[in-house]
Design an enzyme around this catalytic site. Structure first.
Site, PDB file in Angstrom:
ATOM      1  N   GLY A 121       0.806  -1.221   0.000  1.00  0.00           N
ATOM      2  CA  GLY A 121       0.000   0.000   0.000  1.00  0.00           C
ATOM      3  C   GLY A 121       0.836   1.267   0.000  1.00  0.00           C
ATOM      4  O   GLY A 121       0.483   2.260   0.636  1.00  0.00           O
ATOM      5  N   ALA A 122       1.959   1.243  -0.742  1.00  0.00           N
ATOM      6  CA  ALA A 122       2.857   2.412  -0.745  1.00  0.00           C
ATOM      7  C   ALA A 122       2.399   3.490  -1.721  1.00  0.00           C
ATOM      8  O   ALA A 122       2.987   4.578  -1.762  1.00  0.00           O
ATOM      9  CB  ALA A 122       4.277   1.973  -1.089  1.00  0.00           C
ATOM     10  N   SER A 128      -0.215   5.272  -1.641  1.00  0.00           N
ATOM     11  CA  SER A 128      -1.102   6.296  -1.081  1.00  0.00           C
ATOM     12  C   SER A 128      -0.882   6.449   0.429  1.00  0.00           C
ATOM     13  O   SER A 128      -0.320   5.555   1.072  1.00  0.00           O
ATOM     14  CB  SER A 128      -2.558   5.867  -1.355  1.00  0.00           C
ATOM     15  OG  SER A 128      -3.473   6.738  -0.746  1.00  0.00           O
ATOM     16  N   GLY A 159       1.296   4.567   3.760  1.00  0.00           N
ATOM     17  CA  GLY A 159       2.299   3.727   3.104  1.00  0.00           C
ATOM     18  C   GLY A 159       3.258   4.553   2.270  1.00  0.00           C
ATOM     19  O   GLY A 159       4.470   4.295   2.253  1.00  0.00           O
ATOM     20  N   SER A 201      -5.311  -0.567  13.948  1.00  0.00           N
ATOM     21  CA  SER A 201      -6.041   0.682  14.197  1.00  0.00           C
ATOM     22  C   SER A 201      -6.677   0.648  15.581  1.00  0.00           C
ATOM     23  O   SER A 201      -7.002  -0.421  16.105  1.00  0.00           O
ATOM     24  CB  SER A 201      -7.155   0.842  13.167  1.00  0.00           C
ATOM     25  OG  SER A 201      -8.020   1.886  13.536  1.00  0.00           O
ATOM     26  N   TYR A 234     -14.673  -3.774   9.544  1.00  0.00           N
ATOM     27  CA  TYR A 234     -13.363  -3.112   9.594  1.00  0.00           C
ATOM     28  C   TYR A 234     -12.712  -3.334  10.965  1.00  0.00           C
ATOM     29  O   TYR A 234     -11.536  -3.679  11.063  1.00  0.00           O
ATOM     30  CB  TYR A 234     -13.522  -1.603   9.317  1.00  0.00           C
ATOM     31  CG  TYR A 234     -12.203  -0.850   9.326  1.00  0.00           C
ATOM     32  CD1 TYR A 234     -11.302  -0.970   8.265  1.00  0.00           C
ATOM     33  CD2 TYR A 234     -11.836  -0.028  10.397  1.00  0.00           C
ATOM     34  CE1 TYR A 234     -10.082  -0.294   8.275  1.00  0.00           C
ATOM     35  CE2 TYR A 234     -10.624   0.650  10.414  1.00  0.00           C
ATOM     36  CZ  TYR A 234      -9.755   0.514   9.344  1.00  0.00           C
ATOM     37  OH  TYR A 234      -8.552   1.189   9.364  1.00  0.00           O
TER      38      TYR A 234
HETATM   39  N1  LIG Z   1      -6.142   6.787   7.727  1.00  0.00           N
HETATM   40  C1  LIG Z   1      -6.388   6.497   8.996  1.00  0.00           C
HETATM   41  O1  LIG Z   1      -6.883   7.337   9.772  1.00  0.00           O
HETATM   42  C2  LIG Z   1      -6.070   5.153   9.542  1.00  0.00           C
HETATM   43  C3  LIG Z   1      -6.300   4.905  10.911  1.00  0.00           C
HETATM   44  C4  LIG Z   1      -5.994   3.657  11.428  1.00  0.00           C
HETATM   45  C5  LIG Z   1      -5.466   2.678  10.613  1.00  0.00           C
HETATM   46  N2  LIG Z   1      -5.266   2.935   9.273  1.00  0.00           N
HETATM   47  C6  LIG Z   1      -4.701   1.851   8.439  1.00  0.00           C
HETATM   48  O2  LIG Z   1      -3.610   2.384   7.686  1.00  0.00           O
HETATM   49  C7  LIG Z   1      -3.390   1.579   6.545  1.00  0.00           C
HETATM   50  C8  LIG Z   1      -3.094   2.466   5.345  1.00  0.00           C
HETATM   51  O3  LIG Z   1      -4.266   3.158   4.990  1.00  0.00           O
HETATM   52  P1  LIG Z   1      -4.307   4.676   4.514  1.00  0.00           P
HETATM   53  O4  LIG Z   1      -5.064   5.417   5.548  1.00  0.00           O
HETATM   54  O5  LIG Z   1      -2.980   5.146   4.113  1.00  0.00           O
HETATM   55  O6  LIG Z   1      -5.313   4.506   3.249  1.00  0.00           O
HETATM   56  P2  LIG Z   1      -5.180   4.789   1.693  1.00  0.00           P
HETATM   57  O7  LIG Z   1      -4.677   6.149   1.421  1.00  0.00           O
HETATM   58  O8  LIG Z   1      -6.516   4.404   1.139  1.00  0.00           O
HETATM   59  O9  LIG Z   1      -4.077   3.723   1.219  1.00  0.00           O
HETATM   60  C9  LIG Z   1      -4.383   2.365   1.126  1.00  0.00           C
HETATM   61  C10 LIG Z   1      -3.297   1.665   0.325  1.00  0.00           C
HETATM   62  O10 LIG Z   1      -3.634   0.266   0.241  1.00  0.00           O
HETATM   63  C11 LIG Z   1      -3.583  -0.133  -1.107  1.00  0.00           C
HETATM   64  N3  LIG Z   1      -4.504  -1.240  -1.383  1.00  0.00           N
HETATM   65  C12 LIG Z   1      -5.823  -1.325  -1.111  1.00  0.00           C
HETATM   66  N4  LIG Z   1      -6.335  -2.460  -1.581  1.00  0.00           N
HETATM   67  C13 LIG Z   1      -5.324  -3.131  -2.187  1.00  0.00           C
HETATM   68  C14 LIG Z   1      -5.222  -4.338  -2.894  1.00  0.00           C
HETATM   69  N5  LIG Z   1      -6.282  -5.130  -3.113  1.00  0.00           N
HETATM   70  N6  LIG Z   1      -4.022  -4.715  -3.385  1.00  0.00           N
HETATM   71  C15 LIG Z   1      -2.935  -3.921  -3.212  1.00  0.00           C
HETATM   72  N7  LIG Z   1      -2.967  -2.748  -2.570  1.00  0.00           N
HETATM   73  C16 LIG Z   1      -4.153  -2.347  -2.069  1.00  0.00           C
HETATM   74  C17 LIG Z   1      -3.974   1.101  -1.889  1.00  0.00           C
HETATM   75  O11 LIG Z   1      -3.580   0.990  -3.250  1.00  0.00           O
HETATM   76  P3  LIG Z   1      -4.154   1.991  -4.391  1.00  0.00           P
HETATM   77  O12 LIG Z   1      -3.324   3.226  -4.321  1.00  0.00           O
HETATM   78  O13 LIG Z   1      -3.983   1.211  -5.647  1.00  0.00           O
HETATM   79  O14 LIG Z   1      -5.602   2.265  -4.046  1.00  0.00           O
HETATM   80  C18 LIG Z   1      -3.191   2.166  -1.120  1.00  0.00           C
HETATM   81  O15 LIG Z   1      -1.838   2.183  -1.528  1.00  0.00           O
HETATM   82  C19 LIG Z   1      -4.625   0.690   6.402  1.00  0.00           C
HETATM   83  O16 LIG Z   1      -4.307  -0.615   6.838  1.00  0.00           O
HETATM   84  C20 LIG Z   1      -5.634   1.312   7.357  1.00  0.00           C
HETATM   85  O17 LIG Z   1      -6.548   0.375   7.884  1.00  0.00           O
HETATM   86  C21 LIG Z   1      -5.536   4.143   8.739  1.00  0.00           C
END
Ligand SMILES: NC(=O)c1ccc[n+]([C@@H]2O[C@H](COP(=O)([O-])OP(=O)(O)OC[C@H]3O[C@@H](n4cnc5c(N)ncnc54)[C@H](OP(=O)(O)O)[C@@H]3O)[C@@H](O)[C@H]2O)c1
Length: 275
Positions: free
Chosen positions: A10-11, A13, A16, A139, A164
């Site tokens: 997930g790098a 976006s 990551g 999370s 989730y």
């Molecule tokens: N944001 C928050 O407040 C928060 C809080 C607690 C935990 N988290 C956790 O942090 C982690 C990162 O999330 P983020 O907030 O940075 O969200 P994000 O901006 O939506 O990034 C998600 C990343 O995961 C990739 N991804 C999703 N489905 C995939 C698949 N089937 N195969 C390969 N890659 C996939 C996406 O790829 P694409 O670029 O191709 O879409 C993107 O690079 C997640 O595990 C989330 O549960 C986030």
């Protein structure tokens, strides 16, 4: 850090991407499994220009397909002779029940089974490169979760919060059980809450929630701090099986230490992934 290799899911976006940036600045070689190669190539170029690190490799990998995960891991194990840091970061937050390419409920499949399978397939390299680190982005939402062994995929009852929360709780149980299995190997496994971070994770959420959430959100660079700490700080190698936030160990409920739940989830996950 020059000879060290990190795999970050997930790098492309959010958290990551900022984690990848920081590790590229450290001079680590990055191997990035991405589902969208065009996005990956743009990222590779951006990271190279920004950090001067040209040691960034892309591999196509869709975490909603176990065949794709196996193909990436197989490729990795053939091409690279070590793995120092694995960051299981990719995740989704679905608002409607949907399924992975393997027909498994998507939140459970992508958020839990994918890192479970990928980590297990790369364990040999991690052990051979010890001291090494496995970091899983869980999370705070895990607090609202329960591992529903009678309906893990929400086939009878599904809601966006419950699915989730369960997946992020599964990250925590996975980390604790993995750490226990890795005792004495020099491989540490920890997980973390990154904060409430302004990323694309919430894109599918009802719009009325976006406003209030924006008030408490931190930027992705800040949200990546704990993952970067666990991936790079020498002192982070002292801990395993822990849950971090703001670079510190945080207490979690007694339920998250339940060895029966952890063991059962491991067994069920092995059955799902065919390990
Ligand atoms: N944001 C928050 O407040 C928060 C809080 C607690 C935990 N988290 C956790 O942090 C982690 C990162 O999330 P983020 O907030 O940075 O969200 P994000 O901006 O939506 O990034 C998600 C990343 O995961 C990739 N991804 C999703 N489905 C995939 C698949 N089937 N195969 C390969 N890659 C996939 C996406 O790829 P694409 O670029 O191709 O879409 C993107 O690079 C997640 O595990 C989330 O549960 C986030």
């Amino acid at each position: 850090m020059k000879e060290k290799i990190a795999v970050i899911t997930g790098a492309t976006s959010g958290i990551g991407k900022e984690t990848a940036k920081a590790l590229a600045f450290e001079g680590m070689k990055l191997v990035l499994p991405v589902r969208n190669m065009a996005k990956g190539e743009a990222l590779q170029k951006e990271l190279h220009e920004l950090t001067g690190n040209g040691n960034i490799a892309l591999h196509e990998c869709d975490l909603s397909s176990m065949d794709s995960i196996r193909a990436f891991a197989g490729d990795y194990n053939e091409k690279y002779d070590r793995l120092d840091v694995l960051v299981n970061n990719a995740g989704v937050w679905e608002m409607k029940r949907s399924e992975t390419k393997d027909g498994i409920e998507k939140t459970f499949g992508v958020n839990h089974l994918a890192p479970f399978l990928l980590t297990n397939l790369l364990l040999g390299k991690l052990k051979a490169s010890a001291p090494s680190r496995i970091i899983s982005v869980s999370s705070m939402a895990h607090i609202m979760g329960k591992i529903r062994f009678d309906d893990l995929e929400g086939k009878r009852r599904w809601n966006w919060m419950g699915s989730y929360a369960q997946s992020k709780l599964a990250n925590l149980f996975f980390t604790r059980e993995l750490a226990r299995k890795l005792e004495g190997t020099g491989v540490v496994a920890n997980c973390l809450h990154p904060g409430i971070v302004a990323t694309h994770l919430f894109d599918k959420m009802p719009k009325f929630l976006h406003g209030p959430m924006r008030l408490v959100m931190i930027p992705p660079k800040e949200g990546a701090q704990t993952a970067v700490f666990l991936a790079t700080a020498p002192e982070a190698l002292k801990f395993s099986g822990e849950y971090f936030a703001n670079k510190k160990i945080r207490k979690t409920s007694a339920y998250t230490f339940n060895p029966e739940v952890a063991g059962k989830l491991w067994k069920v996950s092995r059955q799902y992934t065919g390990l």
